[in-house]
Structures are given as structure tokens and as C-alpha cells.
Design a protein around this motif. Sequence first.
Motif, PDB file in Angstrom:
ATOM      1  N   PRO A 191      50.963  43.364  32.720  1.00  7.41           N
ATOM      2  CA  PRO A 191      50.474  42.383  33.225  1.00  7.41           C
ATOM      3  C   PRO A 191      51.220  41.518  34.516  1.00  7.41           C
ATOM      4  CG  PRO A 191      50.950  42.415  31.150  1.00  7.41           C
ATOM      5  CD  PRO A 191      51.498  43.876  31.449  1.00  7.41           C
ATOM      6  N   ASN A 192      52.449  41.761  34.858  1.00 10.09           N
ATOM      7  CA  ASN A 192      52.951  41.143  35.721  1.00 10.09           C
ATOM      8  C   ASN A 192      52.704  41.709  36.992  1.00 10.09           C
ATOM      9  OD1 ASN A 192      54.909  39.711  34.111  1.00 10.09           O
ATOM     10  ND2 ASN A 192      56.215  41.228  33.883  1.00 10.09           N
ATOM     11  N   LYS A 193      52.311  43.081  37.168  1.00 11.72           N
ATOM     12  CA  LYS A 193      51.707  43.917  38.419  1.00 11.72           C
ATOM     13  C   LYS A 193      50.486  43.221  38.728  1.00 11.72           C
ATOM     14  CE  LYS A 193      54.787  47.840  38.341  1.00 11.72           C
ATOM     15  NZ  LYS A 193      54.888  49.123  38.398  1.00 11.72           N
ATOM     16  N   LEU A 194      49.622  43.017  37.647  1.00  6.44           N
ATOM     17  CA  LEU A 194      48.295  42.471  37.844  1.00  6.44           C
ATOM     18  C   LEU A 194      48.329  41.245  38.565  1.00  6.44           C
ATOM     19  CD1 LEU A 194      46.478  43.858  34.517  1.00  6.44           C
ATOM     20  CD2 LEU A 194      46.079  44.666  36.648  1.00  6.44           C
ATOM     21  N   THR A 195      49.087  40.463  37.755  1.00  8.12           N
ATOM     22  CA  THR A 195      49.241  38.926  38.561  1.00  8.12           C
ATOM     23  C   THR A 195      49.767  39.056  39.910  1.00  8.12           C
ATOM     24  OG1 THR A 195      49.806  38.271  36.374  1.00  8.12           O
ATOM     25  CG2 THR A 195      50.277  36.914  38.328  1.00  8.12           C
ATOM     26  N   TYR A 196      50.766  40.130  40.153  1.00  6.15           N
ATOM     27  CA  TYR A 196      51.330  39.967  41.701  1.00  6.15           C
ATOM     28  C   TYR A 196      50.106  40.484  42.552  1.00  6.15           C
ATOM     29  CZ  TYR A 196      53.923  41.756  45.630  1.00  6.15           C
ATOM     30  OH  TYR A 196      54.498  42.108  46.867  1.00  6.15           O
ATOM     31  N   ASN A 243      45.483  57.914  41.373  1.00  9.20           N
ATOM     32  CA  ASN A 243      45.361  57.627  42.777  1.00  9.20           C
ATOM     33  C   ASN A 243      44.139  57.018  43.115  1.00  9.20           C
ATOM     34  OD1 ASN A 243      47.538  59.172  43.820  1.00  9.20           O
ATOM     35  ND2 ASN A 243      46.804  61.035  43.705  1.00  9.20           N
ATOM     36  N   ILE A 244      43.149  56.401  42.163  1.00 10.21           N
ATOM     37  CA  ILE A 244      41.981  55.712  42.218  1.00 10.21           C
ATOM     38  C   ILE A 244      42.598  54.313  42.837  1.00 10.21           C
ATOM     39  CG2 ILE A 244      40.291  54.587  41.075  1.00 10.21           C
ATOM     40  CD1 ILE A 244      40.081  56.766  39.009  1.00 10.21           C
ATOM     41  N   SER A 245      41.609  53.789  43.981  1.00 14.97           N
ATOM     42  CA  SER A 245      41.786  52.640  44.715  1.00 14.97           C
ATOM     43  C   SER A 245      41.101  51.644  43.746  1.00 14.97           C
ATOM     44  CB  SER A 245      41.330  52.529  46.013  1.00 14.97           C
ATOM     45  OG  SER A 245      41.836  51.441  46.619  1.00 14.97           O
ATOM     46  N   VAL A 246      42.021  50.603  43.465  1.00 13.91           N
ATOM     47  CA  VAL A 246      41.286  49.457  42.885  1.00 13.91           C
ATOM     48  C   VAL A 246      40.853  48.220  43.888  1.00 13.91           C
ATOM     49  CG1 VAL A 246      41.514  47.705  40.762  1.00 13.91           C
ATOM     50  CG2 VAL A 246      42.782  49.973  40.768  1.00 13.91           C
ATOM     51  N   ALA A 247      41.733  47.794  44.727  1.00 14.40           N
ATOM     52  CA  ALA A 247      41.536  47.001  45.744  1.00 14.40           C
ATOM     53  C   ALA A 247      42.150  47.308  46.816  1.00 14.40           C
ATOM     54  CB  ALA A 247      41.765  45.481  45.193  1.00 14.40           C
ATOM     55  N   THR A 248      42.007  46.475  47.978  1.00 18.01           N
ATOM     56  CA  THR A 248      42.627  46.690  49.228  1.00 18.01           C
ATOM     57  C   THR A 248      43.363  45.267  49.579  1.00 18.01           C
ATOM     58  OG1 THR A 248      40.924  48.200  50.020  1.00 18.01           O
ATOM     59  CG2 THR A 248      42.407  47.191  51.550  1.00 18.01           C
ATOM     60  N   ASN A 249      44.593  45.285  49.904  1.00 14.54           N
ATOM     61  CA  ASN A 249      45.276  44.104  50.310  1.00 14.54           C
ATOM     62  C   ASN A 249      45.936  44.278  51.761  1.00 14.54           C
ATOM     63  OD1 ASN A 249      44.841  42.447  47.866  1.00 14.54           O
ATOM     64  ND2 ASN A 249      46.687  43.241  47.062  1.00 14.54           N
ATOM     65  N   ASN A 250      45.418  43.616  52.706  1.00 18.52           N
ATOM     66  CA  ASN A 250      45.869  43.781  54.250  1.00 18.52           C
ATOM     67  C   ASN A 250      45.618  45.239  54.566  1.00 18.52           C
ATOM     68  OD1 ASN A 250      46.554  41.234  54.260  1.00 18.52           O
ATOM     69  ND2 ASN A 250      48.479  41.271  53.445  1.00 18.52           N
ATOM     70  N   LYS A 257      48.083  53.388  39.721  1.00 16.08           N
ATOM     71  CA  LYS A 257      49.507  53.834  39.494  1.00 16.08           C
ATOM     72  C   LYS A 257      50.373  52.622  39.957  1.00 16.08           C
ATOM     73  CE  LYS A 257      50.423  56.438  43.857  1.00 16.08           C
ATOM     74  NZ  LYS A 257      50.901  57.720  44.213  1.00 16.08           N
ATOM     75  N   ASP A 258      49.845  51.751  40.810  1.00 10.20           N
ATOM     76  CA  ASP A 258      50.569  50.486  41.053  1.00 10.20           C
ATOM     77  C   ASP A 258      50.602  49.459  40.184  1.00 10.20           C
ATOM     78  OD1 ASP A 258      51.335  51.700  43.681  1.00 10.20           O
ATOM     79  OD2 ASP A 258      49.313  50.940  44.357  1.00 10.20           O
ATOM     80  N   VAL A 259      49.647  49.482  39.343  1.00 10.19           N
ATOM     81  CA  VAL A 259      49.582  48.428  38.218  1.00 10.19           C
ATOM     82  C   VAL A 259      49.499  48.876  36.871  1.00 10.19           C
ATOM     83  CG1 VAL A 259      48.259  46.855  39.673  1.00 10.19           C
ATOM     84  CG2 VAL A 259      47.038  48.588  38.431  1.00 10.19           C
ATOM     85  N   ALA A 260      49.526  50.254  36.780  1.00 10.14           N
ATOM     86  CA  ALA A 260      49.548  50.827  35.373  1.00 10.14           C
ATOM     87  C   ALA A 260      50.061  52.296  35.452  1.00 10.14           C
ATOM     88  CB  ALA A 260      47.896  50.845  34.845  1.00 10.14           C
ATOM     89  N   SER A 261      50.493  52.892  34.195  1.00 17.99           N
ATOM     90  CA  SER A 261      50.894  54.125  33.858  1.00 17.99           C
ATOM     91  C   SER A 261      49.962  55.063  33.260  1.00 17.99           C
ATOM     92  CB  SER A 261      52.172  53.999  33.036  1.00 17.99           C
ATOM     93  OG  SER A 261      51.914  53.585  32.092  1.00 17.99           O
ATOM     94  N   VAL A 262      49.701  56.140  33.614  1.00 16.67           N
ATOM     95  CA  VAL A 262      48.716  56.979  33.077  1.00 16.67           C
ATOM     96  C   VAL A 262      49.244  58.250  32.447  1.00 16.67           C
ATOM     97  CG1 VAL A 262      46.565  58.196  33.635  1.00 16.67           C
ATOM     98  CG2 VAL A 262      47.151  56.181  34.927  1.00 16.67           C
TER      99      VAL A 262
END
Length: 426
Positions: A191-196, A243-250, A257-262
Motif C-alpha cells: 500500500p505504501n508503494k501504491l500511494t507513492y 516486468n509489466i508496466s502499470v503506469a509511466t511517471n516522467n 515489481k515496483d509496487v508488488a511482489s510476485v
Amino acid sequence: MIEKLISFSLRNRIMVLLIAASLFGWGLYSVQTNKVDAIPDLSENQVIVFTEWMGRSPQLVEDQITYPLVTNLQGLPEVKYVRGTSMFGMSFIYVIFEDETDVYWARTRVLERLNSVGNMLPQDATPTLGPDGTGVGHILWYTLEAPGMDLGEQRAVQDWYVKFALQNVAGVSEVASFGGFQKQYQLTLDPNKLTYYNLSVPQVIQAVRANNNEAGGRKFELSDIGYIIKTTGYLESAQEIENISVATNNTIPVRVKDVASVQMTGESRLGIFDLNGEGEAVGGIIVMRYGENAEEVIQNVKVKMEEVAKGLPEGMKFKIVYDRSGLINESIDSVRNTLIEEMIVASLVVLLFLFHWRSALVIMIQLPLSVAIGFILLNAFGISSNIMSLTGIALSIGVIVDDAIVMVENAYRHLADATKGKPWED
């Protein structure tokens, strides 16, 4: 009426004997073709509607699935009543029809009604019909013996190889798998990474669904050779999901893998299957289709198991833990032996008491003929050979013998009086 019938039979003895012989032959054929089971099927004529909505409480399942289905399935033709049961993540609807209703006609009526109520249910809840079996349809249980093999691997072999092979056996309605772990990829969100990253859970779900797909292109011809262009996007490993892209920031992609563990894991279970206290086991339940011959279906399943066993992983084999054919054979043999013993004893008693072999022969012929006609009627009314039906035939032998003794003894006395003790039988 009886006097005329007796007179007609005496004047046409050959025709009566031919009719009796035909009925006896028909009866022998009926014995060979009659369905065999240990116990009679006394279950209600029902159609089961099963809906899975995992993760929801029983009250939520009751309000959004069970109640709408029960109210809409009422009013079907030839329905006696509708029952509903809700539990964690699952809903069961039991539609009870009249006993005379054809089970497949009933299933068609229920399926037609379900097609009209689908828009009233949650989007991810789809009602399905249960197997076309009965309450006594569980005829065989088996497990897979594979020492040292992971329970998830065993369940995969059961679900994707054994189950499909055994379902092709004639008379099998369903092969229900049990035990082990059903493999699945599990995403544990932080949840913290999703908020970030300013992301939501539905965004991650949508990204995974969109990437687990395959798109078609077109046909491209080059040098008289046609090439079919397509994109393959089915996910085959945990690394691909990460490696699936969820969104793009800048211009920087935010991957799963940046917001969850698989990880690869098993589906959540509500219980386990333990075999004789020796640990968990994986296997299946053979459910017989409505109106089939239990003994024949079991034998066909065992033959199919021998074929399937050739393709199992090394060291894996079938172990039958419940087989109704043993109960069927023991029950039927017990009643059949009793039936034969009764016929022999009754014939001997008649022979000893009358002490006239021609009179005793009439009764001795009548017993097997009556039993043969009984099996003709069993086939005509669709009743299987089981403990109840065969016991009824065994009990009726006493009544048959009583009637025959009265008639034969009466005829014997009248003939003896008419001949005044002369040897009329000659």
C-alpha cells in the motif's frame, strides 16, 4: 373366468409351453441387461445451480447471488420447491422437480431461466449447472500416489491430464478433483508503494489482465508464402508479470515489481484431504450420470485408468480408496444365493410332501419362470437390481409356492377322487 382360462390352457398345452419358454428366455435376457447397483436411488429429482464468488462473506453471497437466483427460478414448470444455501464464497441452489419429470428437460428449463438473470448478478459471478448425477452418484474415489512429488504438481496432473481422460468414459458425469494446491500467480501489493506512485489496486489488476492476452494481426504474403502475423502475450512466468508496466511517471515506467511482489503459490483452501492419517493426498471422485449402470461404469473407469496410468509421471500410480463395485457384488451375490437356495428348498419340500414328481415339477417350473418375469418388469419400469428389489423377489417366492401348492394339491385330490385310487398319472 379362471375356469375358462384353465380349460383354454389344457386344450392348448403346446402354445402355453411356448409362451412360458419365450417369457423365460426374455427373463434371462433381462437378467443380463438389468442395471446393477448396491442400493436403490431414492434421491429427489433435482438440478443444482452452483455459483462461485470467492472472498465474499455468506451474507453478501446470500443478498447478491442466492436471493436473486431463488426468486427467479421459482415458477418453473413442474417445480415443487427451490432451496438455497449460502456459504463463504459459494452459493448453491437446489431446484426440486416432480418425480416424473425428465432430468434433462428440467436442466434445460433451468438453463433457460439462468440466461435471463445473468445481468442481475455481480459481474464476476457466473452461475453454472451441477453435474447430471444423483445423491448416490459417487461410485469411485481414487488418489494419486507419488512419493516425493509436490502436492501442487500432483494436483496439476490430476486437473490437466487425469480428469480430462476419465471424463470421456461413458456414463461418467463429472470427475471432481480434491486435495493438493491449485497453482496460481499471487501478487502481494504494498500500500505504501501504491500511494507513492499514485496508483490504485484496479489499475494494477487492469494492467495484468491487458498484458495476459494475445492479439491477432493479418495474413502477409511474400514470395507465394503466407505468413500469419500475431502477437503472443500470454504470461508464462513470474518474471514476465513483474516486468509489466502499470503506469509511466516522467517517461519512467512503473512496473508491477515496483509496487508488488510476485510468487507462485497455491489457491486459498477451506480444508485438506488426509488419507488414513498418513498425510495429504490428491485424487478425484467419479460421479455417475443419472440412470446409468453403476457396475458397468465402474468397470469402464478401471479400464480407462489402466490406459491413463501409462502416461503418468514416473513413480505416480492410482490408488482406489472407495469402490462401490465390491459392495455391489457382495450384496447382489448374497441376495442371489439366497434366492437360489429358497427355490431349491421350496421345490424339495413340495416334492417330499406331495410325493408326486409331476405335481412337484409344476411348482419347480413356476418358481424360475416367475423370477424371470419379475426381471422383465424391473427393466420395464427402469428399476435396477439392488438389495431392495432382489429381496422383494426373494420374499415373494413364499407367496408363489403357497398359491402353487393350493392349486396343485386341489387338482391332485380331484383327480384322485375321480379315478378312485387308480394310477391316473399313467
